[in-house]
Write a protein that holds these residues in place. Structure first.
Motif, mmCIF file in Angstrom:
data_model
loop_
_atom_site.group_PDB
_atom_site.id
_atom_site.type_symbol
_atom_site.label_atom_id
_atom_site.label_comp_id
_atom_site.label_asym_id
_atom_site.label_seq_id
_atom_site.Cartn_x
_atom_site.Cartn_y
_atom_site.Cartn_z
ATOM 1 N N LEU A 65 0.820 -1.218 0.000
ATOM 2 C CA LEU A 65 0.000 0.000 0.000
ATOM 3 C C LEU A 65 0.853 1.268 0.000
ATOM 4 C CD1 LEU A 65 -2.049 -2.236 1.291
ATOM 5 C CD2 LEU A 65 -3.354 -0.202 1.884
ATOM 6 N N ALA A 66 2.134 1.110 0.293
ATOM 7 C CA ALA A 66 3.016 2.283 0.351
ATOM 8 C C ALA A 66 3.505 2.654 -1.052
ATOM 9 C CB ALA A 66 4.185 1.993 1.282
ATOM 10 N N VAL A 67 2.557 2.857 -1.974
ATOM 11 C CA VAL A 67 2.920 3.065 -3.380
ATOM 12 C C VAL A 67 3.811 4.291 -3.549
ATOM 13 C CG1 VAL A 67 2.042 3.524 -5.701
ATOM 14 C CG2 VAL A 67 0.821 1.948 -4.209
ATOM 15 N N GLN A 68 3.414 5.394 -2.908
ATOM 16 C CA GLN A 68 4.187 6.639 -3.089
ATOM 17 C C GLN A 68 5.610 6.456 -2.563
ATOM 18 O OE1 GLN A 68 2.852 9.406 -4.555
ATOM 19 N NE2 GLN A 68 0.739 8.692 -4.661
ATOM 20 N N GLU A 69 5.717 5.763 -1.420
ATOM 21 C CA GLU A 69 7.029 5.566 -0.806
ATOM 22 C C GLU A 69 7.890 4.640 -1.681
ATOM 23 O OE1 GLU A 69 8.578 3.636 3.274
ATOM 24 O OE2 GLU A 69 6.630 4.624 3.364
ATOM 25 N N ASP A 115 -2.704 -3.719 -8.389
ATOM 26 C CA ASP A 115 -3.413 -5.001 -8.517
ATOM 27 C C ASP A 115 -3.370 -5.752 -7.183
ATOM 28 O OD1 ASP A 115 -4.785 -7.026 -9.967
ATOM 29 O OD2 ASP A 115 -2.898 -8.065 -10.409
ATOM 30 N N LEU A 116 -2.196 -5.745 -6.570
ATOM 31 C CA LEU A 116 -2.013 -6.449 -5.293
ATOM 32 C C LEU A 116 -2.833 -5.796 -4.179
ATOM 33 C CD1 LEU A 116 -0.600 -8.614 -3.658
ATOM 34 C CD2 LEU A 116 1.477 -7.228 -3.684
ATOM 35 N N ILE A 117 -2.846 -4.472 -4.132
ATOM 36 C CA ILE A 117 -3.640 -3.761 -3.107
ATOM 37 C C ILE A 117 -5.119 -4.107 -3.286
ATOM 38 C CG2 ILE A 117 -4.413 -1.496 -2.303
ATOM 39 C CD1 ILE A 117 -1.629 -0.419 -3.291
ATOM 40 N N GLY A 118 -5.581 -4.058 -4.536
ATOM 41 C CA GLY A 118 -6.983 -4.378 -4.797
ATOM 42 C C GLY A 118 -7.331 -5.789 -4.362
ATOM 43 N N ARG A 132 -12.323 1.227 -8.034
ATOM 44 C CA ARG A 132 -13.037 1.538 -6.775
ATOM 45 C C ARG A 132 -12.076 2.138 -5.750
ATOM 46 N NH1 ARG A 132 -17.450 2.008 -4.747
ATOM 47 N NH2 ARG A 132 -17.456 0.331 -3.214
ATOM 48 N N LEU A 133 -10.839 1.600 -5.700
ATOM 49 C CA LEU A 133 -9.828 2.182 -4.806
ATOM 50 C C LEU A 133 -9.627 3.658 -5.122
ATOM 51 C CD1 LEU A 133 -6.826 -0.327 -4.840
ATOM 52 C CD2 LEU A 133 -8.347 0.172 -2.919
ATOM 53 N N LEU A 134 -9.728 3.992 -6.409
ATOM 54 C CA LEU A 134 -9.498 5.371 -6.850
ATOM 55 C C LEU A 134 -10.773 6.210 -6.767
ATOM 56 C CD1 LEU A 134 -7.334 4.510 -10.008
ATOM 57 C CD2 LEU A 134 -6.509 5.272 -7.774
ATOM 58 N N LEU A 167 -14.864 -2.936 -17.638
ATOM 59 C CA LEU A 167 -13.893 -3.354 -16.632
ATOM 60 C C LEU A 167 -14.459 -4.500 -15.827
ATOM 61 C CD1 LEU A 167 -12.633 0.077 -15.304
ATOM 62 C CD2 LEU A 167 -11.391 -1.575 -16.681
ATOM 63 N N SER A 168 -13.559 -5.372 -15.398
ATOM 64 C CA SER A 168 -13.963 -6.476 -14.542
ATOM 65 C C SER A 168 -14.361 -5.926 -13.173
ATOM 66 C CB SER A 168 -12.771 -7.422 -14.394
ATOM 67 O OG SER A 168 -12.944 -8.248 -13.291
ATOM 68 N N GLY A 169 -15.308 -6.589 -12.534
ATOM 69 C CA GLY A 169 -15.661 -6.232 -11.159
ATOM 70 C C GLY A 169 -14.822 -6.995 -10.142
ATOM 71 N N GLU A 170 -13.843 -7.772 -10.648
ATOM 72 C CA GLU A 170 -13.002 -8.579 -9.769
ATOM 73 C C GLU A 170 -11.995 -7.671 -9.046
ATOM 74 O OE1 GLU A 170 -13.223 -11.976 -9.267
ATOM 75 O OE2 GLU A 170 -15.097 -11.715 -10.377
ATOM 76 N N PRO A 171 -11.481 -8.124 -7.897
ATOM 77 C CA PRO A 171 -10.504 -7.321 -7.172
ATOM 78 C C PRO A 171 -9.249 -7.035 -8.003
ATOM 79 C CG PRO A 171 -11.328 -9.080 -5.770
ATOM 80 C CD PRO A 171 -11.853 -9.336 -7.157
ATOM 81 N N GLY A 172 -8.610 -5.920 -7.715
ATOM 82 C CA GLY A 172 -7.390 -5.541 -8.435
ATOM 83 C C GLY A 172 -7.698 -5.099 -9.850
#
Ligand code: MG
Length: 342
Positions: free
Chosen positions: A76-80, A105-108, A117-119, A331-336
């Protein structure tokens, strides 16, 4: 996180030619990051020699990033992670884009939600995507346009910049009188020539022209924009967010590509920077698989124009999970990213 990658050869249905170059062999690099729980996130690098990348340079960049990625515990620390591991963007934008896509993808997958959705985005708000027709012999252009019409693509993007532009656009209008039409000159023209060429092509009913003049020629873009009857979009002139302020007043909009800018996080910075300067935003792609397209498509609800047909140009797509039907991106509704290997 464990880093793995694999070079995938890409074969297009037709030889794909633009004003700058005819492309032969193409490769994507499929990147996988696996966390301590065994969940994996996928991303794709689509290296472009024009931006200083090849499949080999992507693999070399990934090896440079390996130690830092394997030390990173929190996806989750994408920016870092971007700041710490991926700071040498020059000549490695698509490698970085693949890692940032894999992190999303991994976070999702960890959170059980699709990346859009994350966005905070609603995929139904994405614009229709165009289908791109490269420079080719007139009879092949006719065949490609017929196929695009059969697939009910509502928007075509024509690569221009040769003496045959009028002939080719006449063919397009014969085969697809009602389709929305955009043109991309890929730096082919000098500024005065660009104004003359755009005026000559205008009667075919064009929505906008992409990159009429050389990438470095911002004054040339401004010259064209002040005289051309249609909007001007910067593509090769606009690689990352820091390129945007100097383009203000010189163009009407910018074209963002993950492989060019370095991934989802930088693309978001570009979208917001462009909006703050009153520019329109287009989201494009290289020739990519559905994995690469799925990453870009997560951002599509934020843009005005989409050109996400890269996987539709392939003879075989190694991934599935995103659909483009009649120009609509599903888009897929699947995670990631919602993409699986075929
Ligand atoms: Mg372009």
């Amino acid at each position: 996180m464990k880093l793995e990658y694999e070079v995938l050869p890409l074969r297009t249905k037709y030889r794909f030619t633009i004003a700058r170059a005819a492309h032969g062999e193409r490769y994507a690099v499929w990147v996988r990051l696996t966390d301590e729980d065994g969940l994996d996130g996928w991303g794709e690098a689509d290296p472009s020699p024009y931006y200083g990348e090849t499949a080999d340079s992507v693999c070399a960049a990934l090896e440079r990033y390996r130690a830092a990625l394997e030390e990173a515990r929190d996806p989750l620390a994408v920016q870092e992670i971007e700041a710490a591991c991926l700071d040498d963007l020059a000549g490695a934008a698509s490698a970085r884009a693949a890692i940032v896509s894999a992190l999303h993808d991994l976070i999702g997958k960890r959170l059980g939600v699709p990346v859009h959705r994350l966005l905070g985005l609603d995929p139904s708000r994405a614009p229709w995507t165009s289908f791109t027709v490269g420079i080719d012999e007139p009879d092949i252009v006719r065949r490609k346009v017929r196929e695009a019409v059969a697939d009910e693509f509502p928007i075509l993007k024509l690569k221009v910049g040769t003496d045959a532009d009028e002939e080719v656009l006449s063919i397009v209008r014969e085969e697809a009188p009602d389709v929305r039409l955009r043109v991309d000159a890929n730096t082919a023209w000098q500024p005065k020539q660009a104004v003359a060429r755009i005026r000559a092509l205008e009667s075919f009913g064009l929505e906008f022209v992409e990159q009429p003049v050389a990438a470095h020629d911002i004054d040339g873009l401004r010259f064209v924009r002040e005289r051309a009857p249609i909007p001007v979009i910067a593509d090769e002139s606009c690689v990352r967010a820091t390129d945007i302020p100097r383009l203000v007043g010189a163009v009407d909009g910018i074209n963002i590509k993950l492989a060019k800018c370095g991934g989802i996080a930088e693309a978001l910075r570009m979208i917001h920077t462009a909006r703050a300067h009153g520019l329109s935003v287009m989201l494009g792609c290289m020739v990519e698989t559905s994995l690469g397209i799925a990453a870009a498509a997560q951002l599509a609800p934020l843009v005005d124009f989409a050109d996400l047909d890269g996987a539709a140009l392939l003879a075989e797509d190694p991934f599935t999970g995103i659909g483009i039907a009649r120009g609509r991106i599903h888009l897929s509704g699947e995670p990631g990213l919602g993409v699986i290997r075929r």
